[in-house]
Scaffold this motif. Structure first.
Motif, short mmCIF file in Angstrom:
data_model
loop_
_atom_site.label_atom_id
_atom_site.label_comp_id
_atom_site.label_asym_id
_atom_site.label_seq_id
_atom_site.Cartn_x
_atom_site.Cartn_y
_atom_site.Cartn_z
N ILE A 1 0.86 -1.18 0.00
CA ILE A 1 0.00 0.00 0.00
C ILE A 1 0.90 1.23 0.00
O ILE A 1 1.79 1.36 0.85
N GLY B 1 -1.93 6.34 -0.19
CA GLY B 1 -3.14 5.64 -0.59
C GLY B 1 -3.43 5.69 -2.06
O GLY B 1 -4.53 5.33 -2.50
N VAL C 1 -2.27 0.37 -4.83
CA VAL C 1 -2.24 -0.90 -4.10
C VAL C 1 -1.69 -1.96 -5.05
O VAL C 1 -2.02 -1.97 -6.25
N SER D 1 -3.53 -1.67 -8.83
CA SER D 1 -4.91 -1.20 -8.84
C SER D 1 -5.14 -0.06 -9.84
O SER D 1 -6.28 0.33 -10.06
N HIS E 1 -9.83 -0.67 -3.15
CA HIS E 1 -9.08 0.58 -3.30
C HIS E 1 -9.99 1.63 -3.94
O HIS E 1 -10.48 1.43 -5.04
N GLN F 1 -10.36 5.72 -5.06
CA GLN F 1 -9.54 6.86 -5.42
C GLN F 1 -10.44 8.07 -5.64
O GLN F 1 -11.26 8.08 -6.55
N VAL G 1 -8.48 0.66 1.25
CA VAL G 1 -7.43 1.66 1.05
C VAL G 1 -8.06 2.83 0.30
O VAL G 1 -8.72 2.63 -0.73
#
Length: 686
Positions: A532, A536, A539, A550, A599, A601, A619
């Motif tokens: 990680i 953030g 991943v 990711s 994950h 974003q 995350v």
């Protein structure tokens, strides 16, 4: 121990380096009083002769370790300066002190005398580093020029994974307290001052010489010539640099022992021959010592023009020691001169011990001197054909230097050049016979305006080296990716190599044992199941085909480092295709050995996730409000932990964070996260 008497001096920088390494390895910051007290046991060095044949060297070693510990700590405090701890956007004013290129091949400026709007001058970093992005840059920055721009700044980034390269520590010792970028034009406030007023006279001379060379020789050839003559690599293209690295020819760019030795040798030989041609001088003047003095002056001038990195400093000190030995009618080349060079560098810059430049430079030099000392002793009294000596020297030196630096290069750069020895065998002689001599001649002809003659002949040798780099790098399997080793591996290999090179007698073969142990440990390296990023933004999940990412773009520096450390290589786009789940609208989800990983974003994606369960790991690149008992890594948590590695073990999930590995150190600034589960934020449904 008695057999080692007279051969112990080369061990002095070794034990000093052990103390320096100990300071950087601990996870807490020693009080200043403790650093001062560390110098008290160093006094044992001066009394070791009275302690006996065995106890004496042991006491000296203990004293050197303590001295190295204190020396490194004092250096860390001496370079201390402000480091910003927030994201800054606004006007940036400063004086240009260095110009280079970033990993993304953008021009990069290092500024001092920095002014940031709305900031107390006492809180402004001593240096900031800004990458210039965008196509429109009407100004060509020069050293000493005061510029202003509008840009983004932030603190130097942390390790991309726990135990990885510590960029904050690296920036701390360079006194860089902020890094960032701009997409707007750079404007000049004041031109570089004339004369010596700016304190950057040598830097400006370097850049002027570099620009002149590149105006005579265009393209990559001119950039290569400028790099060799001045140390300025800013003109080198990213593809060319990569070709040189892939073929183990990048050392020809660094002004190191090869360049300094060839230059000093050429000047020494030319001066000596010229003086011998004059009968009166030949019979009445100390020709050899005059030539040695001239070579020493030339080497010092080359050191100044090169920018003075660790490899160049080491090379100059060794050349200076060898030439001084000639002036004093002593042996010119020995392990003592290597030890003296290492001592000077470690005393002036203890942090250099951790860098690949220092490690590769001294690994190659120590191995070469040790091997050639033993070869000279072995061939004493034997008569070999005259042509065989130079041929064997080139082959042996390339093989020995390659073998000595290979572990360091593989550990730091995660790749091995399969055909590096062949590329060096056909390139290094050209560097010695054509490139360096013609570079010296060009420098002598420059005041007459005739340097173009030598430079164009020099270009023939440079073009050959560049062609070799391009051709060999295109061969199938020319580069093999290498997995990053555990931290203990490289010091263990170094310990074994030092015993092999420095110990006298057959017992030196015991050095093969730690080398074999280190190789075995390296071969058993296990990479984290999940990685990680510290903000953030990315991943990575390990799959049978390699790590899946990711995202297919963004956070490219982190992605490249993860893939290289895995020993798989490849591009971020390819790794994103290996993601063992789904990508949709900045929302990535996949199953892993440590549980389901999600994950998100951006704020829009974060609002879509409102609940989670205990076997999930979330995350987020933004602060997230979520109900459930999952483990959450968002900017608040990651600000305390840094980058995170997750492992699936028989005993359950193992969490390792960058802050745990680094501890509380000067260059980190903030309090470290407490170990264990306290570093994680568990969300409940309340």
């Amino acid at each position: 121990m008695g057999a080692q008497c007279g051969w112990l001096f080369p061990w002095v920088p070794v034990f000093l380096g052990c103390g320096i390494g100990l300071y950087f390895q601990i996870r807490w910051e020693p009080p200043v009083l403790m650093l001062w007290l560390a110098f008290l046991p160093a006094a044992l060095i001066f009394f070791h002769a009275r302690a006996g044949e065995v106890a004496g060297p042991l006491l000296a070693a203990l004293g050197l370790i303590c001295a190295g510990f204190g020396l490194a700590g004092m250096r860390a405090h001496a370079v201390a300066g402000p480091v910003i701890d927030f994201r800054y956007y606004g006007a940036i004013e400063g004086r240009v002190v260095d110009i280079d290129r970033s990993a993304s091949d953008a021009t990069r400026l290092t500024l001092d005398n920095v002014v940031l709007e709305r900031m107390d001058p006492n809180d402004v970093p001593r240096h900031v580093r800004v990458s210039l992005h965008g196509d429109l840059q009407p100004l060509k920055p020069l050293p000493g020029m005061t510029v202003i721009l509008t840009g983004h700044l932030g603190p130097p980034g942390g390790a991309v994974e726990p135990g990885g390269f510590d960029f904050r520590r690296h920036a701390w010792f360079q006194q860089i307290g902020a890094v960032g970028y701009t997409r707007t034009p750079v404007l000049m406030l004041e031109p570089p001052p004339r004369g010596f007023a700016s304190g950057l006279t040598v830097t400006r001379a370097r850049m002027a010489l570099s620009a002149h060379v590149q105006s005579v020789l265009e393209g990559e050839t001119g950039a290569f010539a400028a790099a060799i003559m001045t140390g300025d690599r800013a003109g080198m293209g990213a593809d060319t640099l990569q070709d040189l690295r892939d073929t183990n020819l990048a050392h020809l760019l660094a002004i190191s022992g090869l360049h300094m030795g060839l230059l000093a040798g050429f000047v020494f030989g030319t001066l000596r021959l010229a003086l011998l041609l004059v009968p009166r001088v030949r019979h009445h003047w100390p020709v050899k010592k005059i030539a040695a003095t001239g070579a020493l002056v030339a080497a010092a001038a080359y050191l100044g023009l090169s920018g003075g990195n660790v490899a160049t400093e080491r090379a100059f000190i060794m050349v200076a020691a060898a030439l001084t030995a000639l002036l004093l009618d002593r042996r010119a080349l020995s392990l003592r001169s290597v030890a003296i060079a290492a001592l000077v560098v470690l005393i002036l810059q203890p942090e250099a011990l951790l860098g690949p430049g220092f490690q590769m430079s001294f690994a190659a030099t120590t191995a070469l001197v040790a091997v050639f000392e033993r070869l000279s002793a072995a061939r004493a009294g034997r008569k070999w054909p005259g042509w065989l000596g130079p041929v064997l020297s080139v082959f042996v030196s390339s093989a020995v230097a390659g073998a000595a630096t290979a572990p360091v290069g593989m550990a730091h750069f995660n790749q091995a050049s399969v055909y590096g020895l062949l590329a060096n065998l056909v390139s290094v002689p050209v560097m010695g016979v054509v490139v360096v001599p013609l570079g010296v001649v060009a420098g002598l002809l420059m005041p007459l305006g005739l340097d173009w003659i030598a430079l164009h002949v020099m270009a023939l040798g440079l073009d050959w080296i560049l062609w070799v780099a391009r051709a060999v790098s295109d061969w199938p399997g020319s580069v093999r990716p290498v997995v990053a080793p555990p931290p203990v591996v490289l010091p263990t290999i170094a310990a074994g190599g030092l015993v092999l090179c420095l110990w006298r007698g057959r017992a030196r073969l015991a050095g093969l044992i730690p080398v074999a142990v280190a190789v075995a440990l390296w071969s058993q390296t296990q990479r984290p199941d999940v990685l990680i990023a510290d903000n953030g933004s990315l991943v990575g999940i390990m799959t049978p085909q390699g790590r899946g990412l990711s995202r297919d773009q963004g956070a490219g520096f982190i992605a490249d480092n993860w893939l290289e450390n895995d020993g798989r290589g490849g591009t971020q786009d390819d790794a994103a295709r290996r993601w063992p789940g789904t990508h949709r609208n900045r929302f990535a989800q996949a199953d892993s050995t440590v549980g389901q990983v999600i994950h998100v974003q951006g704020k829009r994606a974060a609002r879509l996730l409102t609940r989670c369960v205990s076997d999930q790991i979330v995350v987020a690149s933004v602060d997230i409000a979520i109900d459930g008992t999952c483990r959450v890594f968002d900017p608040v948590t990651l600000g305390a932990t840094g980058s995170v590695a997750l492992w699936s073990t028989p005993g359950g999930l193992r969490v390792e964070t960058a802050s745990e590995r680094s501890g509380r150190r000067l260059w980190l600034g903030a309090e470290p996260a407490r170990p264990g589960l306290a570093i994680l934020r568990f969300r409940s449904g309340q």
